[in-house]
Design a protein around this motif. Structure first.
Motif, mmCIF file in Angstrom:
data_model
loop_
_atom_site.group_PDB
_atom_site.id
_atom_site.type_symbol
_atom_site.label_atom_id
_atom_site.label_comp_id
_atom_site.label_asym_id
_atom_site.label_seq_id
_atom_site.Cartn_x
_atom_site.Cartn_y
_atom_site.Cartn_z
ATOM 1 N N ASN A 236 41.685 36.072 38.055
ATOM 2 C CA ASN A 236 40.482 35.995 38.102
ATOM 3 C C ASN A 236 39.801 35.936 39.069
ATOM 4 N N GLY A 237 38.442 36.602 40.137
ATOM 5 C CA GLY A 237 38.395 36.828 41.167
ATOM 6 C C GLY A 237 36.626 37.154 40.926
ATOM 7 N N LYS A 238 35.535 36.351 41.670
ATOM 8 C CA LYS A 238 33.933 36.434 41.058
ATOM 9 C C LYS A 238 33.382 37.260 42.290
ATOM 10 N N ASP A 239 32.367 38.112 42.700
ATOM 11 C CA ASP A 239 31.977 38.784 43.874
ATOM 12 C C ASP A 239 30.612 38.079 43.924
ATOM 13 N N ALA A 240 29.846 38.903 44.812
ATOM 14 C CA ALA A 240 28.414 37.577 45.094
ATOM 15 C C ALA A 240 27.431 38.297 43.524
ATOM 16 N N ALA A 241 27.756 39.227 43.352
ATOM 17 C CA ALA A 241 27.000 39.703 42.285
ATOM 18 C C ALA A 241 27.470 38.859 40.234
ATOM 19 N N GLY A 242 28.287 38.310 40.753
ATOM 20 C CA GLY A 242 28.502 37.205 39.537
ATOM 21 C C GLY A 242 29.992 37.926 39.048
ATOM 22 N N VAL A 243 30.255 38.862 39.937
ATOM 23 C CA VAL A 243 30.769 39.948 37.903
ATOM 24 C C VAL A 243 32.490 39.810 38.787
ATOM 25 N N GLU A 244 33.449 39.162 37.588
ATOM 26 C CA GLU A 244 35.232 39.244 37.922
ATOM 27 C C GLU A 244 35.712 39.963 37.020
ATOM 28 N N ARG A 245 36.921 39.902 37.817
ATOM 29 C CA ARG A 245 37.695 41.171 37.480
ATOM 30 C C ARG A 245 39.228 40.338 38.587
ATOM 31 N N ILE A 246 40.352 41.232 37.883
ATOM 32 C CA ILE A 246 41.915 40.556 37.704
ATOM 33 C C ILE A 246 42.199 41.145 39.051
ATOM 34 N N GLY A 247 42.263 40.312 39.559
ATOM 35 C CA GLY A 247 43.890 40.720 40.577
ATOM 36 C C GLY A 247 44.768 40.046 40.970
ATOM 37 N N MET A 248 45.595 40.848 42.206
ATOM 38 C CA MET A 248 47.069 39.873 42.226
ATOM 39 C C MET A 248 47.154 40.105 43.420
ATOM 40 N N ALA A 249 48.441 38.998 43.231
ATOM 41 C CA ALA A 249 49.282 38.700 45.276
ATOM 42 C C ALA A 249 50.503 38.659 44.764
ATOM 43 N N ILE A 250 51.316 38.516 45.400
ATOM 44 C CA ILE A 250 53.343 38.261 45.512
ATOM 45 C C ILE A 250 53.287 37.134 46.357
ATOM 46 N N SER A 251 54.912 36.699 46.186
ATOM 47 C CA SER A 251 55.598 35.785 47.240
ATOM 48 C C SER A 251 56.646 35.736 46.876
ATOM 49 N N GLN A 252 57.345 35.039 47.776
ATOM 50 C CA GLN A 252 58.693 34.791 48.099
ATOM 51 C C GLN A 252 59.192 33.374 47.717
#
Length: 371
Positions: A236-252
């Motif tokens: 989860n990441g937070k934006d400038a307004a303080g809202v948190e949402r869940i994102g994703m990333a991948i790796s080898q």
């Protein structure tokens, strides 16, 4: 008092919770994943309501067992992640010392109910990018529901991801995501840390929803490499307004990470959606996470997916919400395991006993006073 700590889930509640868990008498299949096989669906296909309902019946835990872990010195504890190693259960959890920041500790148990603190694995360290904040969570756990719950090795090591930062205080921005590893996850000794964060809010490819700070992460192994890489991280990441949402990333390789997609995969539009844990029930991926303030209070939810990218949020009752003195303020930040027919839902409870780790189960168990 501990339960009035500044927090992403701090502040007065203006109205009572409107959703309460209902203990049903529906007899769900003993092993739904086996008795109700699911056909793979094309990418982006929403998970049907009837399947979501079946998942809910599998994972609900209406019986609150109580508090299972406190800090011996009264500090706040948070964010459990539970795994099994060499026949014994272990829990990573984080400790806030009421002043400086987060450290990560280890506890052990033989029965998932009685826990003994072992010691620190990510202590404070001076002069580093994460000198005052190091909140860790197990990585590469067996995602099979009712499975082994063991940790997979990569390059001969066991891994975790963690929330890290250089500034003192309670989750002081900016926070980034770090990686650490060990030869033995059952030992309460410091894990080796990668010298720099692997994801940060100021990186050029950071998306709008994560440009202020990054919080808890959960890394799974995808043997089919559906997204072109074996390791998938949700955070989860937070934006400038303080809202948190869940994102994703991948790796080898667990060290170099590439963000996946243009935006979040879980977004309730306001408040907090965070602290994911991903498991697999049959052909359905299930993400447990907590919500706060887009409904009253803080509570645990889930979403389902066929492809790890497109997630269908559950719209029914909360998995956990405040109902007892020990979690009267917040009941959130889930970690679930199913063992010997019982679902154990560990969570951070904030209430009359401070900030503690509590447990709710799918079957009524004798509480601590009656065992």
């Amino acid at each position: 008092m501990l339960h009035t700590l500044p927090s992403r889930c701090a502040g007065s509640l203006s109205i009572l919770l409107t959703l309460m868990l209902t203990v049903t008498t529906v007899n769900a299949p003993t092993s739904w994943a086996e008795e109700t096989p699911l056909e793979p669906q094309p990418g982006g296909t929403p998970v049907p309501h009837e399947i979501m309902q079946e998942v809910y019946e599998q994972v609900k835990t209406p019986y609150k067992y109580g508090v299972v872990l406190k800090h011996p010195e009264g500090h706040g504890v948070d964010s459990p992640s539970v795994f099994r190693h060499n026949g014994r259960w272990y829990m990573l959890y984080i400790v806030f010392d009421n002043l400086r920041g987060y450290e990560t500790w280890l506890a052990a148990s033989d029965n998932l109910l009685e826990w003994e603190t072992q010691g620190r694995i990510l202590p404070f360290q001076s002069g580093a990018w994460d000198q005052h904040q190091a909140a860790g969570y197990v990585a590469l756990q067996d995602t099979t529901w009712d499975g082994a719950y063991s940790l997979r090795q990569h390059a001969g090591k066991y891994w975790l991801s963690y929330l890290g930062g250089a500034l003192e205080g309670y989750e002081t921005d900016p926070l980034s995501i770090g990686i650490a590893w060990t030869d033995d996850p059952s030992r309460a000794t410091p894990w080796t840390r990668h010298p720099a964060p692997v994801l940060a809010s100021d990186q050029p490819d950071a998306r709008e929803f994560e440009k202020t700070t990054l919080y808890k992460s959960n890394i799974i192994h995808d043997p089919d490499e559906r997204l072109g890489a074996p390791f998938v991280m949700y955070y989860n990441g937070k934006d400038a307004a303080g809202v948190e949402r869940i994102g994703m990333a991948i790796s080898q390789d667990m060290l170099s990470w590439r963000r996946h997609g243009d935006g979040p995969v879980i977004d309730h539009g306001s408040g907090i959606s965070g602290d994911p844990q991903v498991v697999r029930i049959g052909e359905v991926w299930v993400m447990f996470y907590f919500g706060a303030f887009w409904q009253p209070g803080a509570f645990d939810r889930f979403a389902c997916s066929y492809d790890l990218v497109h997630w269908t949020p559950w719209t029914g009752p909360n998995l956990i919400e405040p109902s007892e003195p020990f979690d009267e303020k917040y009941a959130h930040k889930p970690w679930l395991v199913k063992h010997e027919g019982v679902v154990y839902h560990f969570y951070c409870a904030v209430g009359a006993e401070g900030r503690v780790i509590a447990l709710s189960t799918s079957s009524a168990l004798p509480n601590k006073e009656n065992r």
